[in-house]
Write a protein that holds these residues in place. Structure first.
Motif, mmCIF file in Angstrom:
data_model
loop_
_atom_site.group_PDB
_atom_site.id
_atom_site.type_symbol
_atom_site.label_atom_id
_atom_site.label_comp_id
_atom_site.label_asym_id
_atom_site.label_seq_id
_atom_site.Cartn_x
_atom_site.Cartn_y
_atom_site.Cartn_z
ATOM 1 N N SER A 423 -8.699 -3.146 6.681
ATOM 2 C CA SER A 423 -7.279 -3.488 6.744
ATOM 3 C C SER A 423 -6.772 -3.886 5.364
ATOM 4 O O SER A 423 -6.603 -5.064 5.068
ATOM 5 N N PRO A 424 -6.539 -2.907 4.489
ATOM 6 C CA PRO A 424 -6.015 -3.242 3.154
ATOM 7 C C PRO A 424 -4.599 -3.779 3.252
ATOM 8 O O PRO A 424 -3.868 -3.453 4.195
ATOM 9 N N PRO A 425 -4.178 -4.614 2.285
ATOM 10 C CA PRO A 425 -2.789 -5.088 2.284
ATOM 11 C C PRO A 425 -1.817 -3.916 2.248
ATOM 12 O O PRO A 425 -1.964 -2.988 1.470
ATOM 13 N N GLY A 426 -0.840 -3.942 3.122
ATOM 14 C CA GLY A 426 0.092 -2.835 3.240
ATOM 15 C C GLY A 426 -0.253 -1.866 4.344
ATOM 16 O O GLY A 426 0.550 -0.996 4.683
ATOM 17 N N GLY A 427 -1.448 -2.012 4.899
ATOM 18 C CA GLY A 427 -1.882 -1.195 6.025
ATOM 19 C C GLY A 427 -2.373 0.182 5.613
ATOM 20 O O GLY A 427 -2.380 0.513 4.435
ATOM 21 N N PRO A 428 -2.790 0.994 6.573
ATOM 22 C CA PRO A 428 -2.895 0.648 7.994
ATOM 23 C C PRO A 428 -4.167 -0.158 8.285
ATOM 24 O O PRO A 428 -5.008 -0.337 7.415
ATOM 25 N N THR A 429 -4.274 -0.629 9.517
ATOM 26 C CA THR A 429 -5.438 -1.407 9.951
ATOM 27 C C THR A 429 -6.271 -0.570 10.907
ATOM 28 O O THR A 429 -5.743 0.057 11.825
ATOM 29 N N ARG A 430 -7.573 -0.588 10.683
ATOM 30 C CA ARG A 430 -8.501 0.138 11.561
ATOM 31 C C ARG A 430 -9.689 -0.778 11.822
ATOM 32 O O ARG A 430 -10.440 -1.101 10.914
ATOM 33 N N ILE A 431 -9.861 -1.220 13.054
ATOM 34 C CA ILE A 431 -10.945 -2.123 13.436
ATOM 35 C C ILE A 431 -11.859 -1.381 14.393
ATOM 36 O O ILE A 431 -11.434 -0.886 15.441
ATOM 37 N N THR A 432 -13.136 -1.292 14.009
ATOM 38 C CA THR A 432 -14.121 -0.540 14.782
ATOM 39 C C THR A 432 -15.181 -1.501 15.304
ATOM 40 O O THR A 432 -15.710 -2.330 14.562
#
Length: 439
Positions: A423-432
């Motif tokens: 989840s870098p600042p600015g997105g996107p977010t990917r949680i696995t």
């Protein structure tokens, strides 16, 4: 609910633009590892002499009772040497090796001696002390020769004048016999010598790192905890996490029942009692009170349904993970696309963990991400079940200690699972999340 999204954003650290091969000779890591390889020799000599001396004396004295305490002293001394070596590796190699499992101490001196002899840790330390000497001789010779010759050849143009001035030779003698002599003199030979030194200086750090890799392996395998002890510790930690999570869930259920449905049912009973008293005196007021009580009953039932869904939703038991997650996605404030591709239903325990993991992640998406859409994908790969929740929000999620994602990672770890946050600042977010597959 706690969240893994930080309040502030930090800029990424810029990487050095200097190539690693040019940085390596001047890096602190190279000099620390070089010092470690130099110290291998004296530490190896001390350990080898100690082990061979004590082992010879102890074996020779086994015909008497004195051999047993001598061998026990050898084992205890090797344990002390292992502590020093772990500290040396921690300081110079930045290798943090945990202390091995302690020797079991019984009551009395003989019980402690017996524990030393039965402990695999003690004998692994003896093997390390025995192997460190030949390995230390090899690493000392290779690292010192390459490093010294490399820098000496690289700086040869700076000190080549010493030979004609004080030795009465044109330069460093490379070869000589009765009839022929080859000296490193003249601009071409001096330049070639310096070039060869440069190649040695640039290549030696990588040789040092290769040698240190063997040292890292020896320290980790022989001086650290065994795989069995490590696994037992992990299982004990996971058991504690499971117990704490179960206790927290029970406290949450008790609090929800006490503050929610129970309070409403108590108020409902009081309202119905008042309505019963006014039934003959004021039927209209009694009817209004009964109507209000009917609304309270509906509210209490909804709270009980929500509480039951939080414990284990009926749709998950009856229809499986796909429909249950679709129901969760329908309650999310962000449009969510759910895709479940599993060959069969997993066991109820894994299915429940996957359900609540996705539920908590979608709750974070609704409250903290600022996203306009999200996706949920679940599939099986090589004996593991993987689930991924992604959104196009502002990013910045973190699984650092104290966040909701950190607690989620601990719960997954209790069943040999894994949580990876991208989840870098600015997105996107990917949680696995990764879970063991059991159908």
């Amino acid at each position: 609910m706690a969240t893994g999204y930080p309040d502030t954003r930090y800029p990424d650290h810029t990487r050095s633009r200097v190539p690693a091969v040019l940085r390596a000779p001047l890096e602190g890591r190279t000099w620390r590892e070089f010092l470690y390889l130099i110290l291998n020799l004296p530490m190896g000599v001390v350990g080898f002499v100690y082990v061979v001396t004590m082992l010879s004396c102890g074996a020779g004295l086994l015909i008497t009772f004195l051999g047993v305490p001598v061998l026990a002293a050898m084992l205890a001394g090797c344990l002390g040497l292992g502590h020093v070596e772990r500290s040396r590796a921690r300081g110079l190699l930045r290798l943090d090796v945990a202390d091995p499992e302690p020797v079991r101490r019984g009551r009395g001196l003989m019980a402690w001696v017996g524990g030393l002899f039965k402990s695999g840790t003690s004998w692994r330390h003896v093997l390390y002390a025995f192997l460190l000497f030949p390995w230390g001789v090899f690493t000392f010779c290779v690292s010192v020769v390459l490093w010294t010759y490399g820098w000496a050849a690289l700086t040869y143009p700076l000190w080549q004048w010493v030979f004609p001035a004080y030795v009465h030779q044109p330069g460093l003698q490379l070869y000589g016999d009765v009839d022929h002599s080859v000296y490193l003199d003249g601009p071409v030979r001096v330049a070639l010598t310096s070039l060869a030194g440069l190649l040695l200086v640039l290549g030696t750090p990588w040789v040092i790192r290769g040698l240190v890799a063997v040292d890292r392996l020896m320290v980790s395998v022989l001086l650290g905890p065994s795989r069995l002890a490590t696994r037992v510790h992990e299982l004990e930690t996971d058991r504690g996490t499971v117990v704490d999570t179960a206790a927290a869930d029970l406290r949450r259920i008790e609090r929800d029942l006490h503050d929610g449905a129970q309070a409403r049912l108590v108020a409902l009973a009081m309202d119905l009692g008042l309505a019963k008293e006014k039934l003959t005196e004021d039927p209209e007021a009694a009817a209004r009170m009964v109507d209000e009580a009917h609304g309270e009953v509906k509210t209490a039932l909804q709270e009980l349904r929500d509480l039951a869904r939080g414990i284990h939703p009926a749709i998950l038991t009856d229809r499986g993970l796909g429909p249950a997650l679709s129901a969760v996605a329908a309650r999310c404030t962000v449009p969510v696309n759910v895709t479940v591709e599993l060959p069969a239903r997993p066991v109820p325990a894994i299915e429940g963990i996957a359900y609540f993991t996705v539920s908590e992640l979608l709750t974070n998406v609704s409250k903290h991400s600022g996203a306009s859409r999200a996706t949920v994908d679940i599939w099986r790969a090589e004996g593991r079940m993987l689930l991924q929740v992604a959104d196009n929000g502002r990013g910045g999620a973190s699984a650092d200690a104290g966040s909701g994602l950190a607690g989620l990672a601990e719960r997954l770890d209790a069943v040999d699972g894994l949580l990876v946050v991208d989840s870098p600042p600015g997105g996107p977010t990917r949680i696995t999340a990764e879970l063991p597959w059991r159908a």
